[in-house]
Design an enzyme around this catalytic site. Structure first.
Site, PDB file in Angstrom:
ATOM      1  N   ASP A  75       3.270   8.062  14.923  1.00 27.35           N
ATOM      2  CA  ASP A  75       2.658   8.034  13.593  1.00 27.35           C
ATOM      3  C   ASP A  75       3.227   9.193  12.774  1.00 27.35           C
ATOM      4  O   ASP A  75       4.114   9.921  13.254  1.00 27.35           O
ATOM      5  CB  ASP A  75       1.122   8.087  13.677  1.00 27.35           C
ATOM      6  CG  ASP A  75       0.471   7.286  12.559  1.00 27.35           C
ATOM      7  OD1 ASP A  75       0.755   7.573  11.382  1.00 27.35           O
ATOM      8  OD2 ASP A  75      -0.313   6.361  12.852  1.00 27.35           O
TER       9      ASP A  75
ATOM     10  N   HIS B 218       4.041   5.053   8.400  1.00 23.96           N
ATOM     11  CA  HIS B 218       3.528   5.879   9.505  1.00 23.96           C
ATOM     12  C   HIS B 218       4.661   6.438  10.362  1.00 23.96           C
ATOM     13  O   HIS B 218       4.574   6.437  11.594  1.00 23.96           O
ATOM     14  CB  HIS B 218       2.542   5.068  10.359  1.00 23.96           C
ATOM     15  CG  HIS B 218       1.242   4.787   9.648  1.00 23.96           C
ATOM     16  ND1 HIS B 218       0.286   5.754   9.431  1.00 23.96           N
ATOM     17  CD2 HIS B 218       0.764   3.654   9.081  1.00 23.96           C
ATOM     18  CE1 HIS B 218      -0.729   5.219   8.771  1.00 23.96           C
ATOM     19  NE2 HIS B 218      -0.469   3.949   8.535  1.00 23.96           N
TER      20      HIS B 218
ATOM     21  N   GLU C 116       0.238  -0.468   6.316  1.00 29.53           N
ATOM     22  CA  GLU C 116       0.148   0.603   5.331  1.00 29.53           C
ATOM     23  C   GLU C 116       1.518   1.209   5.000  1.00 29.53           C
ATOM     24  O   GLU C 116       1.746   2.394   5.231  1.00 29.53           O
ATOM     25  CB  GLU C 116      -0.811   1.695   5.854  1.00 29.53           C
ATOM     26  CG  GLU C 116      -2.216   1.168   6.046  1.00 29.53           C
ATOM     27  CD  GLU C 116      -3.201   2.211   6.556  1.00 29.53           C
ATOM     28  OE1 GLU C 116      -4.357   2.171   6.112  1.00 29.53           O
ATOM     29  OE2 GLU C 116      -2.816   3.056   7.395  1.00 29.53           O
TER      30      GLU C 116
HETATM   31  C1  ACM Z   1      -4.666   0.492  10.664  1.00 30.70           C
HETATM   32  O1  ACM Z   1      -5.849   0.828  10.848  1.00 30.70           O
HETATM   33  N1  ACM Z   1      -3.951   1.061   9.720  1.00 30.70           N
HETATM   34  C2  ACM Z   1      -4.040  -0.518  11.485  1.00 30.70           C
END
Ligand code: ACM
Length: 541
Positions: free
Chosen positions: A177, A248, A315
């Site tokens: 991440d 991420h 995201e």
């Molecule tokens: C997530 O909670 N962004 C998969």
């Protein structure tokens, strides 16, 4: 007998039973070897009994066997306990025997959850009776975010054991991440030399900018991961690795700045992220990025033999791509409509790449945007909608809506909740979670291959806090995933609560620091850790 998860059928004679003795033989049939090793090591340690190998004699025995005629699929099992002949655990397949052995542990009482006996003269009696059981779903998952806060290997192995107790069979490790890269990659050592460490960490998700002002990090060597995979496989648990792209990814960019959008950001100056949230610093959509991640995934495939590989896909803000001449050139070159399509191009590239290697891609529901290859599966986290759309489009679905099974969400409105983020999601809310939405036809519903509870760790900085947030809710989730429960409104919540009082004694014996029904214990309070709703809808109940 207060079993959790609840079995399909059970009939006991509690005033009669079979008592295990020092000489009680363990007879392990073909296919039951893993369950046999587990009984001898784990139940052997708890009880102090040797479980010698041998033929069952007149004193009775514990028999573990595979018999494909046991109904309910390969994970189904049957247990028969006779006061004279002993205990017989029969699985439809090897996994069924193992899950049956987990039930046997519960039948022996909470002391069977310790690692050594506490009273030398204790009688280990299994109540007489008959039990038949099988899981509702084939994917009963638990996701551990080891990127936001690293969990040392020993903690992960302990969670594998805790999953086995609850008959969960997929461990999804969120390995990368913005805030950390946790998997050693031989070809790219800076991923862990640089990417596994951050200088400090923002405390809580709330408004005040408070930092802990100390470094954090850690990573698993390839041998650590091979050990975790093998330890899980011994318990019939599959480990699914997640390498999150193209969002991420700041920890990877901090290690290798050329992975970022160098024409719009000075990526050489980007650190491993120390705060939280959706982050604009995403991977550059270049051939170099594709080759880099192919090389990473090549090493990941060598370690993780399971079918599914999770590539994240969630995201991913597209602002940098929109302002990057290089990215927009790529959009033109590929004949795409806009920068948003770069995301689906990237996902589809790895979808094909994995399929060519006999694997299947799974990703968060954003990957649906732009179309997917038929073999790809979708983890529906932004509610049910992504999962419904995916099932209708013929994709396999793992239901994990944040509104119900995000175990980082606070457990109550109590002011002393130690990790007070998002909305309250109680044990009862999780117990009433239904993974298959009503609007799916039976054919579409069959696409829901399972469900998963996710533990994101922005505000969980130790195993103790993870224990608090995950338990007891994971026990309710396990029953939802395993047992054939009626629709949410008809579920026997008082009955579950009653069985939980026996289960708390098991968790105590295991050393799990769960949230007590009355609320956080005084030492579990964490003054100063603040929260606010994460992105997402208000509670759905
Ligand atoms: C997530 O909670 N962004 C998969």
């Amino acid at each position: 007998m207060d079993l959790i998860p609840h079995p399909r059928h059970a009939a006991y004679v509690t005033d009669d039973g079979f008592t295990l003795r020092p000489g009680t033989v363990l007879d392990v049939g073909p296919g039951a070897e893993r369950a046999g090793r587990w009984v001898r090591s784990v139940l052997g340690a708890a009880t102090g009994l040797e479980f010698p190998a041998g033929e069952p004699g007149p004193d009775g025995a514990v028999r573990l066997a595979v018999d494909a005629t046991v109904p309910g699929g390969p994970e189904a099992y049957r247990i028969t306990v006779d006061p004279q002949w002993g205990v017989r655990v029969t699985g439809a397949g090897p996994a069924g025997v193992f899950w049956g052995a987990q039930t046997l542990r519960q039948l022996l009482g909470p002391e069977a959850f310790r690692r050594a006996p506490t009273a030398p003269d204790r009688r280990w009696r299994v109540p007489a009776g008959h039990l038949q059981d099988a899981p509702r779903f084939g994917w009963r998952g638990f996701m551990l975010d080891v990127a936001r806060h690293f969990m040392p290997k020993d903690g992960v192995l302990r969670y594998v054991d805790l999953m086995a107790v609850h008959k969960l069979n997929v461990l999804h490790l969120h390995l990368t991440d913005d805030q950390g890269w946790r998997v050693e990659v031989g070809r790219y050592p800076r991923l862990t030399e640089v990417g596994a460490w951050r200088t400090r960490t923002k405390v809580g998700l709330g408004a005040p900018d408070v930092w802990d002002e100390r470094p954090h990090g850690g990573y698993y060597t390839r041998d650590d991961l091979r050990e975790i995979v093998a330890y899980a496989a011994e318990r019939h648990i599959t480990v699914v690795p997640e390498i999150d792209i193209p969002g991420h990814s700041q920890a990877a960019i901090a290690a290798y700045p050329e992975l970022g959008n160098t024409d719009v950001v000075d990526t050489a100056a980007l650190p491993v992220l120390t705060g939280w949230g959706v982050n604009p610093n995403v991977l550059a959509p270049t051939e170099h990025t594709l080759r880099f991640y192919e090389n990473v995934l090549t090493e990941v495939l060598e370690i993780f033999p399971g079918t599914f590989v999770h590539i994240g896909g969630d995201e991913c803000p597209t602002e940098q791509w929109r302002s990057s001449p290089a990215a927009m050139e790529r959009v033109a070159e590929l004949g795409l409509r806009d920068a948003g399509e770069l995301q689906s191009r990237l996902i589809r590239h790895f979808d094909r790449w994995l399929a060519e290697r006999g694997r299947r891609l799974i990703g968060w529901d954003e990957i649906l945007e732009g179309g997917l290859a038929p073999g790809a599966a979708v983890a529906s986290w932004r509610g049910y909608a992504g999962g419904i759309a995916a099932a209708r489009a013929g994709h396999d679905v793992v239901m994990c809506p944040q509104s119900h099974v995000y175990l980082d969400w606070r457990q109550s409105e109590h002011p002393d909740e130690p990790a007070p983020i998002a909305h309250a999601r109680t044990l009862e809310d999780v117990y009433r979670f239904e993974p298959v939405p009503d609007e799916l036809t039976p054919r579409e519903a069959a696409r829901v291959i399972g469900t998963q509870a996710n533990a994101w760790t922005e505000v969980m900085d130790s195993v103790r806090v993870v224990d608090y947030m995950v338990f007891p809710r994971l026990a309710a989730f396990a029953e939802v995933a395993w047992s054939a429960l009626p629709p949410p409104a008809e579920r026997d919540w008082p009955g579950f609560e009653r069985r939980m009082s026996a289960h708390y004694a098991r968790l105590d014996a295991l050393g799990v620091e769960y949230r007590p029904p009355a609320g956080p214990r005084p030492w579990q309070r964490r003054p100063g850790v603040t929260g606010r709703p994460k992105a997402g809808p208000p509670p759905i109940v």
